[in-house]
Design a protein around this motif. Structure first.
Motif, PDB file in Angstrom:
ATOM      1  N   UNK A  10      22.714 -67.573 -14.397  1.00 34.01           N
ATOM      2  CA  UNK A  10      21.927 -66.349 -14.295  1.00 34.01           C
ATOM      3  C   UNK A  10      20.627 -66.515 -15.059  1.00 34.01           C
ATOM      4  N   UNK A  11      19.726 -65.531 -14.955  1.00 36.45           N
ATOM      5  CA  UNK A  11      18.433 -65.590 -15.637  1.00 36.45           C
ATOM      6  C   UNK A  11      18.341 -64.653 -16.836  1.00 36.45           C
ATOM      7  N   UNK A  12      19.031 -63.510 -16.769  1.00 31.54           N
ATOM      8  CA  UNK A  12      18.910 -62.487 -17.809  1.00 31.54           C
ATOM      9  C   UNK A  12      20.210 -61.688 -17.853  1.00 31.54           C
ATOM     10  N   UNK A  13      20.377 -60.923 -18.921  1.00 29.23           N
ATOM     11  CA  UNK A  13      21.541 -60.050 -19.036  1.00 29.23           C
ATOM     12  C   UNK A  13      21.085 -58.616 -19.256  1.00 29.23           C
ATOM     13  N   UNK A  14      21.922 -57.683 -18.824  1.00 34.87           N
ATOM     14  CA  UNK A  14      21.639 -56.241 -18.932  1.00 34.87           C
ATOM     15  C   UNK A  14      22.937 -55.560 -19.312  1.00 34.87           C
ATOM     16  N   UNK A  70      14.594 -61.516 -10.875  1.00 38.11           N
ATOM     17  CA  UNK A  70      15.522 -62.236 -11.739  1.00 38.11           C
ATOM     18  C   UNK A  70      16.940 -62.098 -11.205  1.00 38.11           C
ATOM     19  N   UNK A  71      17.786 -63.074 -11.527  1.00 39.23           N
ATOM     20  CA  UNK A  71      19.220 -62.888 -11.398  1.00 39.23           C
ATOM     21  C   UNK A  71      19.704 -62.295 -12.713  1.00 39.23           C
ATOM     22  N   UNK A  72      20.360 -61.146 -12.642  1.00 41.96           N
ATOM     23  CA  UNK A  72      20.718 -60.391 -13.834  1.00 41.96           C
ATOM     24  C   UNK A  72      22.240 -60.215 -13.887  1.00 41.96           C
ATOM     25  N   UNK A  73      22.840 -60.721 -14.955  1.00 42.66           N
ATOM     26  CA  UNK A  73      24.266 -60.548 -15.211  1.00 42.66           C
ATOM     27  C   UNK A  73      24.462 -59.182 -15.860  1.00 42.66           C
ATOM     28  N   UNK A  98      20.318 -50.399  -7.034  1.00 39.68           N
ATOM     29  CA  UNK A  98      19.872 -50.198  -5.655  1.00 39.68           C
ATOM     30  C   UNK A  98      18.370 -49.962  -5.573  1.00 39.68           C
ATOM     31  N   UNK A  99      17.801 -49.322  -6.598  1.00 41.32           N
ATOM     32  CA  UNK A  99      16.346 -49.155  -6.640  1.00 41.32           C
ATOM     33  C   UNK A  99      15.644 -50.491  -6.895  1.00 41.32           C
ATOM     34  N   UNK A 100      16.156 -51.267  -7.822  1.00 41.68           N
ATOM     35  CA  UNK A 100      15.515 -52.525  -8.243  1.00 41.68           C
ATOM     36  C   UNK A 100      15.942 -53.665  -7.330  1.00 41.68           C
ATOM     37  N   UNK A 101      15.629 -53.547  -6.052  1.00 45.98           N
ATOM     38  CA  UNK A 101      16.164 -54.485  -5.071  1.00 45.98           C
ATOM     39  C   UNK A 101      15.420 -55.810  -5.014  1.00 45.98           C
ATOM     40  N   UNK A 102      14.431 -56.010  -5.896  1.00 51.79           N
ATOM     41  CA  UNK A 102      13.784 -57.317  -5.978  1.00 51.79           C
ATOM     42  C   UNK A 102      14.569 -58.261  -6.898  1.00 51.79           C
ATOM     43  N   UNK A 103      15.515 -57.702  -7.654  1.00 55.63           N
ATOM     44  CA  UNK A 103      16.394 -58.515  -8.490  1.00 55.63           C
ATOM     45  C   UNK A 103      17.693 -58.818  -7.740  1.00 55.63           C
ATOM     46  N   UNK A 104      18.446 -59.781  -8.261  1.00 56.85           N
ATOM     47  CA  UNK A 104      19.824 -60.012  -7.847  1.00 56.85           C
ATOM     48  C   UNK A 104      20.714 -59.650  -9.021  1.00 56.85           C
ATOM     49  N   UNK A 105      21.649 -58.737  -8.809  1.00 55.95           N
ATOM     50  CA  UNK A 105      22.546 -58.286  -9.871  1.00 55.95           C
ATOM     51  C   UNK A 105      23.931 -58.912  -9.670  1.00 55.95           C
ATOM     52  N   UNK A 106      24.486 -59.409 -10.755  1.00 60.50           N
ATOM     53  CA  UNK A 106      25.801 -60.067 -10.713  1.00 60.50           C
ATOM     54  C   UNK A 106      26.747 -59.278 -11.619  1.00 60.50           C
ATOM     55  N   UNK A 107      27.718 -58.611 -11.022  1.00 64.41           N
ATOM     56  CA  UNK A 107      28.682 -57.796 -11.767  1.00 64.41           C
ATOM     57  C   UNK A 107      30.022 -58.519 -11.780  1.00 64.41           C
ATOM     58  N   UNK A 108      30.605 -58.632 -12.966  1.00 60.99           N
ATOM     59  CA  UNK A 108      31.860 -59.357 -13.129  1.00 60.99           C
ATOM     60  C   UNK A 108      32.854 -58.457 -13.851  1.00 60.99           C
ATOM     61  N   UNK A 109      34.063 -58.353 -13.323  1.00 62.56           N
ATOM     62  CA  UNK A 109      35.080 -57.485 -13.918  1.00 62.56           C
ATOM     63  C   UNK A 109      36.439 -58.167 -13.895  1.00 62.56           C
ATOM     64  N   UNK A 110      37.300 -57.764 -14.803  1.00 62.38           N
ATOM     65  CA  UNK A 110      38.725 -58.084 -14.705  1.00 62.38           C
ATOM     66  C   UNK A 110      39.497 -56.903 -14.114  1.00 62.38           C
TER      67      UNK A 110
END
Length: 257
Positions: A10-14, A70-73, A98-110
């Motif tokens: 990824x590129x950044x975290x949020x 960015x790809x954002x974790x 959904x608004x920030x559609x120029x980024x790629x968001x990566x959501x990870x859950x257990x």
């Protein structure tokens, strides 16, 4: 949001949520808990309350200020689908993504069944947008039910984080899965990862046409063992494409296709 990160995929975290509780053996030596608890009781520090679960509404719109893609974790220091995170707050996180559609968001859950149920309600008529990648952690073969939950979800891109890999996965059904990350555990109590466990996952990804990313061998320090598997770095990412078996390499990183 962190402008940079050492996480290879990824590129950044949020982190609009921080803190969590353990749910399975993969959580035993959680790096986020270990980091957060170092600062418990430090006045004014973001982790003054250690790894207690906290909603951070002041961070909800941070990605909107990042103008370059960015790809954002999402929630590297928590789990967005923890049962103590109300769906009304999850709605606000998804609104921003959904608004920030120029980024790629990566959501990870257990908490994969909770993610599935939420996504299938929110996107009942169509798949979640292709710039929102939805994933689950699977640490060994005993947690394959999480893979089924991902397959049942109305998503465009589904991925698995097989990290920390603490036991063999065995045979997996990778239908409808687009990407698999594998990594060993790191930290002072890191459990060893057998190379054959990694090869088994890689070979199944190759057979199924699923992008494969080998993150690290792990050890006391995350980078101490490197990330080469059988003399090669595996850095595949899924293409946002209806055609299976097409991969792209991470932005600004060397990778293979």
């Amino acid at each position: 949001m962190a402008g940079t990160t050492a996480i290879e995929w990824t590129d950044a975290t949020w982190n609009p949520v921080t803190g969590c509780t353990k749910i399975s053996a993969g959580c035993d030596n959680c790096y986020a808990e270990r980091f957060s608890e170092r600062f418990r009781g430090t006045p004014g520090h973001p982790f003054e309350r250690g790894f207690d679960l906290m909603l951070r509404p002041e961070r909800l719109e941070q990605p909107l200020a990042w103008k370059s893609p960015k790809m954002i974790f999402v929630n590297s220091m928590s789990d967005l689908f923890h049962k103590q995170v109300p769906f009304s707050f999850v709605d606000r996180v998804f609104d921003t993504m959904e608004k920030a559609d120029w980024h790629t968001f990566q959501i990870l859950t257990k908490r994969s069944s909770r993610m599935r149920d939420y996504v299938n309600r929110r996107h009942a008529d169509d798949a979640a947008p292709s710039h929102i990648w939805l994933g689950t952690s699977v640490e060994d073969g005993s947690r394959k039910s999480r893979i089924r939950h991902m397959q049942q979800m109305n998503a465009s891109i589904r991925f698995l984080s097989v990290e920390p890999l603490i036991g063999p996965m065995g045979r997996m059904d990778l239908g409808r899965i687009d990407w698999v990350i594998v990594g060993g555990e790191s930290g002072p109590r890191a459990r060893p990862m057998h190379p054959d466990w990694v090869r088994e996952v890689r070979d199944q990804c190759n057979e199924a046409g699923v992008a494969f990313f080998f993150k690290q061998w792990g050890g006391v320090r995350p980078k101490s063992g490197g990330r080469t598997l059988d003399g090669k770095e595996w850095s595949q990412l899924p293409c946002v494409s209806p055609t299976r078996g097409e991969f792209r390499s991470p932005r600004s990183r060397a990778g293979d296709r």
